[in-house]
Design a protein around this motif. Structure first.
Motif, mmCIF file in Angstrom:
data_model
loop_
_atom_site.group_PDB
_atom_site.id
_atom_site.type_symbol
_atom_site.label_atom_id
_atom_site.label_comp_id
_atom_site.label_asym_id
_atom_site.label_seq_id
_atom_site.Cartn_x
_atom_site.Cartn_y
_atom_site.Cartn_z
ATOM 1 N N HIS A 1 0.839 -1.206 0.000
ATOM 2 C CA HIS A 1 0.000 0.000 0.000
ATOM 3 C C HIS A 1 0.872 1.253 0.000
ATOM 4 C CE1 HIS A 1 -3.104 2.805 0.620
ATOM 5 N NE2 HIS A 1 -3.069 2.870 1.945
ATOM 6 N N TYR B 1 2.482 -1.515 4.636
ATOM 7 C CA TYR B 1 2.001 -0.132 4.664
ATOM 8 C C TYR B 1 3.192 0.810 4.531
ATOM 9 C CZ TYR B 1 -0.152 4.207 6.283
ATOM 10 O OH TYR B 1 -0.593 5.500 6.374
ATOM 11 N N THR C 1 -6.696 3.792 3.733
ATOM 12 C CA THR C 1 -5.962 2.601 4.181
ATOM 13 C C THR C 1 -6.918 1.505 4.620
ATOM 14 O OG1 THR C 1 -4.018 3.886 4.837
ATOM 15 C CG2 THR C 1 -4.313 1.737 5.886
ATOM 16 N N GLY D 1 -2.680 6.154 9.868
ATOM 17 C CA GLY D 1 -2.764 5.043 8.926
ATOM 18 C C GLY D 1 -1.986 3.827 9.402
ATOM 19 N N ALA E 1 -3.479 0.102 10.078
ATOM 20 C CA ALA E 1 -2.874 -1.098 9.486
ATOM 21 C C ALA E 1 -2.583 -2.151 10.549
ATOM 22 C CB ALA E 1 -1.595 -0.717 8.744
#
Length: 293
Positions: free
Chosen positions: A67, A114, A92, A135, A139
């Protein structure tokens, strides 16, 4: 492996897709603007997707999700913090949801990587840093098999071009000045508590970044923070001097006030065991000049 890469048409994403494909992996790439860079030759499939909205269906047959997609510019985050939290936090969660078990009980991907920023060490400094730190928390909370990767001022080029009219990155802006696209280079702040009064940052060649990110992707989840960047930092003035030396040009530099959200120093506290530095600051400047011609 079969990889699902978000932000695949962006600067870092396009370089990563190239590195992963050349290493033999199969890529499904997604971005909100899939035409931004030429990634078709490296992807088995391309999906146009704005991660601020749910994908609407599950990602099937994927081993790992990388990501990378994010909003990344500090000044813009100060102007519009809502969009940064929507993209970097809600986005996310949307990516994680797209990789979870579907109604047919298909196995989910077993590794969520991530991609974050060194600014996340100080999440209160600006909305960009805060949104990327949030984020990371998303994750970790919603995907137990997770690796958190922090980048530091990614620079240079490795054959994949980024179409970005803002020229907000120091090395890229300086290269554009060298090539005559701008008349002057502006310094934002000369009164920071640093060795020469200008901000200090790690600058890391994009080739070193994507090679290190690929090593993380090819291994088991670290469940830790992997910092990709050498501990050595360079000041704004040192970067400008290096650009002037490699380009043999004497461009004009204008000193201006600080920008909102900038901090004095952001460097790698402990580099990841997966990080290998092969490119120098000189390499970054030279490659940036070639890219901006």
């Amino acid at each position: 492996m079969k990889l699902f890469v978000t932000g695949a048409a962006g600067y870092i994403g396009a370089h990563f897709v190239k590195a992963a494909a050349e290493a033999g992996h199969t890529i499904t790439g997604t971005d909100y603007n899939i035409k931004q860079n030429n990634i078709k030759q490296y992807c088995e499939k391309i999906v146009e997707w704005d991660i601020r909205k749910p994908l609407g269906n599950k990602i099937l047959g994927i081993d790992k999700i990388v990501h990378i997609a994010a909003k990344t510019k500090v000044p813009n985050s100060v102007k519009d913090p809502y969009d940064y939290y929507l993209t970097n936090v809600v986005g996310t969660k949307n990516v994680i949801d797209a990789g979870n078990i579907d109604l047919l009980n298909t196995e989910p991907c077993d590794h969520f990587i991530y991609c974050s920023t060194g600014s996340a060490f100080e999440p209160q400094s600006n909305p960009y840093a805060g949104s990327k730190h949030a984020g990371e928390l998303v994750a970790k909370q919603f995907n137990a098999k997770c690796s958190l990767v922090r980048f530091y001022n990614v620079s240079g080029n490795w054959g994949m071009y980024k179409y970005d009219d803002e020229y907000s990155h120091l090395i890229r802006r300086a290269a554009a000045v060298v090539n005559g696209k701008f008349d002057k280079l502006y310094i934002h702040g000369t009164d920071f508590n640093t060795r020469d009064g200008t901000c200090i940052r790690n600058y890391t060649h994009v080739k070193d970044i994507v090679d290190s990110l690929l090593r993380i992707t090819e291994n088991d989840p670290t469940n830790d923070i992997d910092c990709l960047g050498s501990p050595e930092g360079y000041s704004v003035r040192e970067v400008i001097d290096t650009m002037a030396n490699v380009s043999r040009s004497n461009f004009e530099v204008i000193e201006g006030p600080r920008r909102d959200g900038d901090i004095a120093i952001s460097t790698v506290p402990t580099k990841s065991r997966y990080f290998k530095q092969e490119k120098t600051l000189e390499d970054m400047c030279i490659d940036a000049i070639k890219c901006e011609v």
